[in-house]
Design a protein around this motif. Structure first.
Motif, mmCIF file in Angstrom:
data_model
loop_
_atom_site.group_PDB
_atom_site.id
_atom_site.type_symbol
_atom_site.label_atom_id
_atom_site.label_comp_id
_atom_site.label_asym_id
_atom_site.label_seq_id
_atom_site.Cartn_x
_atom_site.Cartn_y
_atom_site.Cartn_z
ATOM 1 N N HIS A 67 -15.069 11.429 4.557
ATOM 2 C CA HIS A 67 -16.373 10.785 4.638
ATOM 3 C C HIS A 67 -16.570 9.766 3.518
ATOM 4 O O HIS A 67 -17.286 8.783 3.702
ATOM 5 C CB HIS A 67 -17.480 11.840 4.695
ATOM 6 N N GLN A 68 -15.908 9.943 2.393
ATOM 7 C CA GLN A 68 -15.943 8.925 1.333
ATOM 8 C C GLN A 68 -15.233 7.652 1.798
ATOM 9 O O GLN A 68 -15.644 6.544 1.455
ATOM 10 C CB GLN A 68 -15.291 9.450 0.055
ATOM 11 N N HIS A 124 -25.273 15.162 8.357
ATOM 12 C CA HIS A 124 -24.036 14.663 8.958
ATOM 13 C C HIS A 124 -24.343 13.860 10.218
ATOM 14 O O HIS A 124 -23.736 12.802 10.458
ATOM 15 C CB HIS A 124 -23.100 15.844 9.253
ATOM 16 N N GLN A 125 -25.289 14.323 11.027
ATOM 17 C CA GLN A 125 -25.694 13.569 12.217
ATOM 18 C C GLN A 125 -26.235 12.197 11.820
ATOM 19 O O GLN A 125 -25.859 11.173 12.403
ATOM 20 C CB GLN A 125 -26.755 14.347 13.002
ATOM 21 N N THR A 126 -27.113 12.181 10.812
ATOM 22 C CA THR A 126 -27.702 10.919 10.363
ATOM 23 C C THR A 126 -26.640 9.997 9.776
ATOM 24 O O THR A 126 -26.669 8.783 9.991
ATOM 25 C CB THR A 126 -28.828 11.182 9.347
ATOM 26 N N TYR A 155 -27.534 4.880 5.021
ATOM 27 C CA TYR A 155 -26.114 5.239 4.954
ATOM 28 C C TYR A 155 -25.759 5.734 3.556
ATOM 29 O O TYR A 155 -25.106 6.773 3.399
ATOM 30 C CB TYR A 155 -25.208 4.063 5.341
ATOM 31 N N ALA A 156 -26.187 5.006 2.523
ATOM 32 C CA ALA A 156 -25.878 5.402 1.143
ATOM 33 C C ALA A 156 -26.429 6.787 0.842
ATOM 34 O O ALA A 156 -25.730 7.637 0.281
ATOM 35 C CB ALA A 156 -26.448 4.374 0.164
ATOM 36 N N ARG A 157 -27.676 7.021 1.218
ATOM 37 C CA ARG A 157 -28.296 8.326 0.935
ATOM 38 C C ARG A 157 -27.567 9.456 1.638
ATOM 39 O O ARG A 157 -27.293 10.494 1.043
ATOM 40 C CB ARG A 157 -29.762 8.314 1.361
ATOM 41 N N PHE A 158 -27.267 9.259 2.917
ATOM 42 C CA PHE A 158 -26.707 10.376 3.676
ATOM 43 C C PHE A 158 -25.211 10.542 3.454
ATOM 44 O O PHE A 158 -24.684 11.634 3.628
ATOM 45 C CB PHE A 158 -27.099 10.272 5.153
ATOM 46 N N SER A 159 -24.538 9.507 3.014
ATOM 47 C CA SER A 159 -23.135 9.659 2.629
ATOM 48 C C SER A 159 -23.041 10.609 1.439
ATOM 49 O O SER A 159 -22.268 11.572 1.440
ATOM 50 C CB SER A 159 -22.544 8.294 2.271
#
Length: 185
Positions: A67-68, A124-126, A155-159
């Motif tokens: 995911h990174q 993860h869904q977001t 994207y940044a927050r949920f990553s």
């Protein structure tokens, strides 16, 4: 203009998701100006005999690394340095990667009542929905908006959140937390 109406609908969906996450106590405020790297030291995860941070069949460190890598892949698309052809519908699905298959499989049946697990699943869904939206924006030529999502937006927050919750879930179980050795569930 159809793509704009479609994007508007997805942004409304993101707002509904943000409210759902807030109701569960997941912070959804502005992302930091620079994305923190919560798990640059994956050594804080306990490992098995093969040197992998594995719990119930999932290599947690591998899932975090995968995911990174998404950020790098998306930035390469924005910079025109990628030849990858993404299937946006598949990117949007959160059950196609190893982590998603694990989250939606036996882990959901076993840990679905756990608060950290539920927040991980929603985050993860977001993450996947937002990664797909970044690609849609790139295809539409709105690279500046796509970059904003990756660097400071959803994207940044949920990553970061997926990585942190994944590590928290794993470490809790290694330390006897819910579902772990000596813990309930």
């Amino acid at each position: 203009m159809d793509w704009l109406r479609g994007l508007s609908g997805r942004l409304d969906r993101h707002e509904r998701r943000r409210r759902e996450l807030q109701a569960l106590g997941v912070p959804t405020g502005p992302a930091p100006l620079t994305e923190p790297a919560p798990l640059t030291d994956l050594g804080q995860l306990s490992v098995d005999e093969q040197g992998q941070a594995v719990f119930e069949g999932l290599d947690f460190a591998g899932a975090i690394r995968a995911h990174q890598l998404w950020k790098r892949r998306l930035l390469q698309v924005m910079d025109g340095a990628s030849d990858e052809n993404f299937d946006i519908a598949r990117v949007r699905r959160d059950d196609c990667c190893d982590l998603g298959r694990w989250l939606h499989g036996d882990a959901k049946r076993k840990h679905g009542g756990d608060d950290v697990f539920r927040r991980l699943l929603l985050s993860h869904q977001t993450f996947h929905e937002t990664a797909a939206d970044v690609l849609v924006l790139c295809q539409a030529g709105d690279v500046a908006r796509a970059r904003e999502l990756v660097e400071r937006g959803l994207y940044a927050r949920f990553s970061v959140r997926v990585q942190g919750l994944l590590a928290q879930f794993f470490i809790e179980r290694q330390n006897g937390g819910p579902g772990g050795p000596g813990g309930p569930g």
